[in-house]
Design a protein around this motif. Structure first.
Motif, PDB file in Angstrom:
ATOM      1  N   PHE A  59      -1.725  -7.487  -2.651  1.00  0.00           N
ATOM      2  CA  PHE A  59      -1.279  -8.679  -3.271  1.00  0.00           C
ATOM      3  C   PHE A  59       0.389  -9.024  -2.421  1.00  0.00           C
ATOM      4  O   PHE A  59       1.019  -9.355  -3.173  1.00  0.00           O
ATOM      5  N   LYS A  60       0.099  -8.712  -1.204  1.00  0.00           N
ATOM      6  CA  LYS A  60       1.304  -9.091  -0.370  1.00  0.00           C
ATOM      7  C   LYS A  60       1.831 -10.513  -0.640  1.00  0.00           C
ATOM      8  O   LYS A  60       0.828 -11.372  -0.573  1.00  0.00           O
TER       9      LYS A  60
ATOM     10  N   ASN B  59      -1.410  -5.632 -11.464  1.00  0.00           N
ATOM     11  CA  ASN B  59      -2.146  -6.770 -11.891  1.00  0.00           C
ATOM     12  C   ASN B  59      -3.471  -6.554 -12.512  1.00  0.00           C
ATOM     13  O   ASN B  59      -4.711  -6.918 -12.081  1.00  0.00           O
ATOM     14  N   GLY B  60      -3.325  -5.680 -13.677  1.00  0.00           N
ATOM     15  CA  GLY B  60      -4.676  -5.535 -14.282  1.00  0.00           C
ATOM     16  C   GLY B  60      -5.195  -3.982 -14.025  1.00  0.00           C
ATOM     17  O   GLY B  60      -6.074  -3.503 -14.831  1.00  0.00           O
ATOM     18  N   ASN B  61      -4.847  -3.467 -12.821  1.00  0.00           N
ATOM     19  CA  ASN B  61      -5.510  -2.311 -12.033  1.00  0.00           C
ATOM     20  C   ASN B  61      -4.869  -1.173 -12.503  1.00  0.00           C
ATOM     21  O   ASN B  61      -3.640  -1.139 -12.160  1.00  0.00           O
ATOM     22  N   ALA B  62      -5.216  -0.182 -13.401  1.00  0.00           N
ATOM     23  CA  ALA B  62      -4.349   0.898 -13.842  1.00  0.00           C
ATOM     24  C   ALA B  62      -4.310   1.851 -12.669  1.00  0.00           C
ATOM     25  O   ALA B  62      -5.097   1.976 -11.992  1.00  0.00           O
TER      26      ALA B  62
ATOM     27  N   GLU C 270      -1.259   6.006  -5.748  1.00  0.00           N
ATOM     28  CA  GLU C 270      -2.310   4.711  -5.749  1.00  0.00           C
ATOM     29  C   GLU C 270      -1.819   3.604  -5.906  1.00  0.00           C
ATOM     30  O   GLU C 270      -2.390   2.627  -5.689  1.00  0.00           O
ATOM     31  N   ALA C 271      -0.315   3.303  -6.057  1.00  0.00           N
ATOM     32  CA  ALA C 271       0.358   2.186  -6.376  1.00  0.00           C
ATOM     33  C   ALA C 271       0.240   1.393  -5.013  1.00  0.00           C
ATOM     34  O   ALA C 271      -0.013   0.086  -4.792  1.00  0.00           O
ATOM     35  N   GLN C 272       0.405   2.165  -3.859  1.00  0.00           N
ATOM     36  CA  GLN C 272       0.743   1.353  -2.565  1.00  0.00           C
ATOM     37  C   GLN C 272      -0.602   0.570  -1.992  1.00  0.00           C
ATOM     38  O   GLN C 272      -0.593  -0.535  -1.664  1.00  0.00           O
ATOM     39  N   THR C 273      -1.789   1.271  -2.377  1.00  0.00           N
ATOM     40  CA  THR C 273      -3.263   0.612  -2.305  1.00  0.00           C
ATOM     41  C   THR C 273      -3.411  -0.671  -2.932  1.00  0.00           C
ATOM     42  O   THR C 273      -3.754  -1.657  -2.436  1.00  0.00           O
TER      43      THR C 273
ATOM     44  N   VAL D 223       5.734  -9.306  -4.792  1.00  0.00           N
ATOM     45  CA  VAL D 223       5.275  -8.433  -4.028  1.00  0.00           C
ATOM     46  C   VAL D 223       5.870  -8.832  -2.504  1.00  0.00           C
ATOM     47  O   VAL D 223       5.522  -9.921  -1.907  1.00  0.00           O
ATOM     48  N   THR D 224       6.422  -7.920  -1.769  1.00  0.00           N
ATOM     49  CA  THR D 224       7.043  -8.661  -0.373  1.00  0.00           C
ATOM     50  C   THR D 224       5.663  -8.362   0.648  1.00  0.00           C
ATOM     51  O   THR D 224       4.556  -7.790   0.268  1.00  0.00           O
ATOM     52  N   SER D 225       6.177  -8.933   1.846  1.00  0.00           N
ATOM     53  CA  SER D 225       5.143  -8.812   2.875  1.00  0.00           C
ATOM     54  C   SER D 225       4.755  -7.683   3.313  1.00  0.00           C
ATOM     55  O   SER D 225       3.717  -7.413   4.005  1.00  0.00           O
ATOM     56  N   GLU D 226       5.584  -6.490   3.001  1.00  0.00           N
ATOM     57  CA  GLU D 226       5.206  -5.156   3.267  1.00  0.00           C
ATOM     58  C   GLU D 226       4.456  -4.484   2.423  1.00  0.00           C
ATOM     59  O   GLU D 226       4.086  -3.435   2.241  1.00  0.00           O
ATOM     60  N   GLY D 227       4.344  -5.332   0.987  1.00  0.00           N
ATOM     61  CA  GLY D 227       3.289  -4.620  -0.188  1.00  0.00           C
ATOM     62  C   GLY D 227       4.340  -3.493  -0.758  1.00  0.00           C
ATOM     63  O   GLY D 227       3.909  -2.725  -1.221  1.00  0.00           O
TER      64      GLY D 227
END
Length: 448
Positions: free
Chosen positions: A265-266, A248-251, A257-260, A287-291
């Motif tokens: 955006f759950k 979503n635009g964040n490198a 770093e992806a999980q954070t 994105v699922t409810s678990e992220g």
């Protein structure tokens, strides 16, 4: 087929090491004009697979693959031939020779093992050189995704500097350094911290199971291995080997770093950017409810990480003259690491005895596909290990005989045949107990 390839390599390596070890006893015995009655690969209790007498010596292959032996006349060994010892001493017997000659004969096998290990490592350095990921090149620190690493006090992004005060040269040697070590030093956010390695660290490592993988890894990019069944993105444009570079635009650079980012955006529809070969694509995903994205995570080798520009591998090529010190240094490191592990095994509080293995464990370290480099690397390691183990001052091992001979040379008093006979029995019982324990560990782990 995989088991067959591993077993074949194990038997070939073991046979080579045993034959050369026994030659180390055989050759000096012959030079000192001692009668050698048998030269065997494996043990021949009751019968032999093959045997042939040449001169005074019967050469053969036994059916019990627990080692091998040379039967030297007039010597108390695993054959326990006490009848021969009851006869008058003959000039062609081991017991008639001066102590210095007997010492050379007993050290011959160990000498061959060490020389063979060093020679193989030298030739490997000459033929293949070295390629590894330098620890200094892991500039953004480690990836911590294992509870064991967390319990150690490690965090993602930490840079491991030293273990027991020794600077870490090779990143993929870190696990072994932690196994052998007692304390370590890290850099975290510019601050240097000293930490202890728990006494029972090896026990915790064993309890994770053999398929748990390394407990500490370099930081990886977010590589997609495939789309999971039931994933909300099953029909998306995501493909295997895509590398996620923005969420979503964040490198993002690394998978950790992806999980954070995904947690922000759950249950939302977002756009991610992936690198696909030389292309960059923006792909809408859910994105699922678990992220989660509902995708499998790809594993990357050090070579893959280098190609992607994440890490630079170190490469060294050696001339034959340069390979000699390089091979020697690797041999010495192999030996000292093994001694450290042995010390941990004899300390019950470490739980290292859980990792003691027999034939299954040794056989399993060979690769499932033939690789000359891997085969000779493992053979060199086993040769040095066999040499050191045989030096231990246990009756029935070469080291036990060496201790008794040195005692005779220092005091001028030779231990009696009865004493040596009883010592041999005690040593043999100890070795059988150790063998049963090690192979019992293997069987226990198989069922577990």
């Amino acid at each position: 087929m995989e088991i067959l390839i591993k077993a074949s390599q194990f038997i070939l390596s073991l046979s080579l090491l045993i034959v050369l070890h026994e030659l180390g006893h055989f050759i000096p015995a012959k030079l000192f004009k001692i009668k050698v009655e048998k030269f065997y690969l494996f043990f021949d209790y009751k019968f032999s697979i093959f045997k042939k007498k040449i001169g005074d010596t019967v050469y053969g292959i036994g059916w019990i693959p627990l080692g091998g032996y040379v039967k030297i006349a007039g010597m108390i060994d695993e054959s326990m031939d006490t009848e021969q010892l009851a006869q008058p001493v003959q000039p062609w017997e081991f017991r008639s020779k001066p102590a210095w000659q007997r010492l050379i004969i007993m050290l011959g096998g160990v000498f061959v093992n060490f020389v063979l290990g060093i020679f193989i490592y030298i030739m490997l350095m000459y033929a293949y050189g070295e390629k590894f990921l330098p620890n200094d090149n892991v500039k953004d620190g480690v990836w911590v995704q294992d509870k064991l690493a967390t319990d150690l006090g490690l965090q993602t992004g930490d840079k491991v500097l030293t273990v027991d005060g020794e600077k870490i040269k090779k990143f993929y040697g870190l696990s072994l350094e932690f196994i052998n070590g007692n304390n370590y030093q890290i850099e975290r956010n510019g601050e240097v911290l000293d930490k202890e390695i728990p006494t029972d660290f090896i026990s915790q490592l064993m309890d994770r199971g053999k398929d748990a993988g390394p407990f500490i890894l370099p930081r990886y990019p977010f590589v997609i291995a495939g789309i999971s069944e039931g994933s909300p993105n099953l029909n998306s444009d995501l493909k295997s080997k895509d590398i996620v570079t923005t969420i979503n635009g964040n490198a993002i650079k690394y998978f950790d770093e992806a999980q954070t980012e995904l947690d922000k955006f759950k249950n939302q529809d977002i756009t991610i950017t992936v690198k696909r070969g030389n292309e960059t694509k923006e792909i809408p995903v859910k994105v699922t409810s678990e992220g989660k994205l509902g995708v499998g995570i790809g594993q990357l080798s050090a070579n893959d990480l280098e190609k992607l520009g994440y890490y630079d591998l170190a490469r060294f090529e050696y001339s034959f003259a340069e390979a000699i010190p390089a091979g020697w240094n690797k041999s010495w490191k192999t030996l000292t690491d093994y001694v450290k592990q042995l010390k941990k095994i004899f300390n019950p509080s470490t739980g290292a005895y859980k990792g003691l293995g027999g034939f299954i464990s040794i056989g399993s370290i060979f690769p499932a596909e033939w690789s000359a480099e891997s085969f000779w690397n493992i053979t060199a390691f086993l040769s040095i290990m066999l040499g050191f183990m045989n030096l231990l001052p246990i009756p029935a091992l070469d080291g036990g005989h060496v201790v008794f001979t040195l005692w005779e040379m220092i005091t001028g008093k030779k231990p009696g045949d009865k004493f040596l006979e009883y010592a041999q029995v005690v040593g043999f019982v100890l070795l059988i107990a150790l063998l049963l324990f090690a192979n019992g560990n293997d069987i226990f782990r198989l069922f577990k």
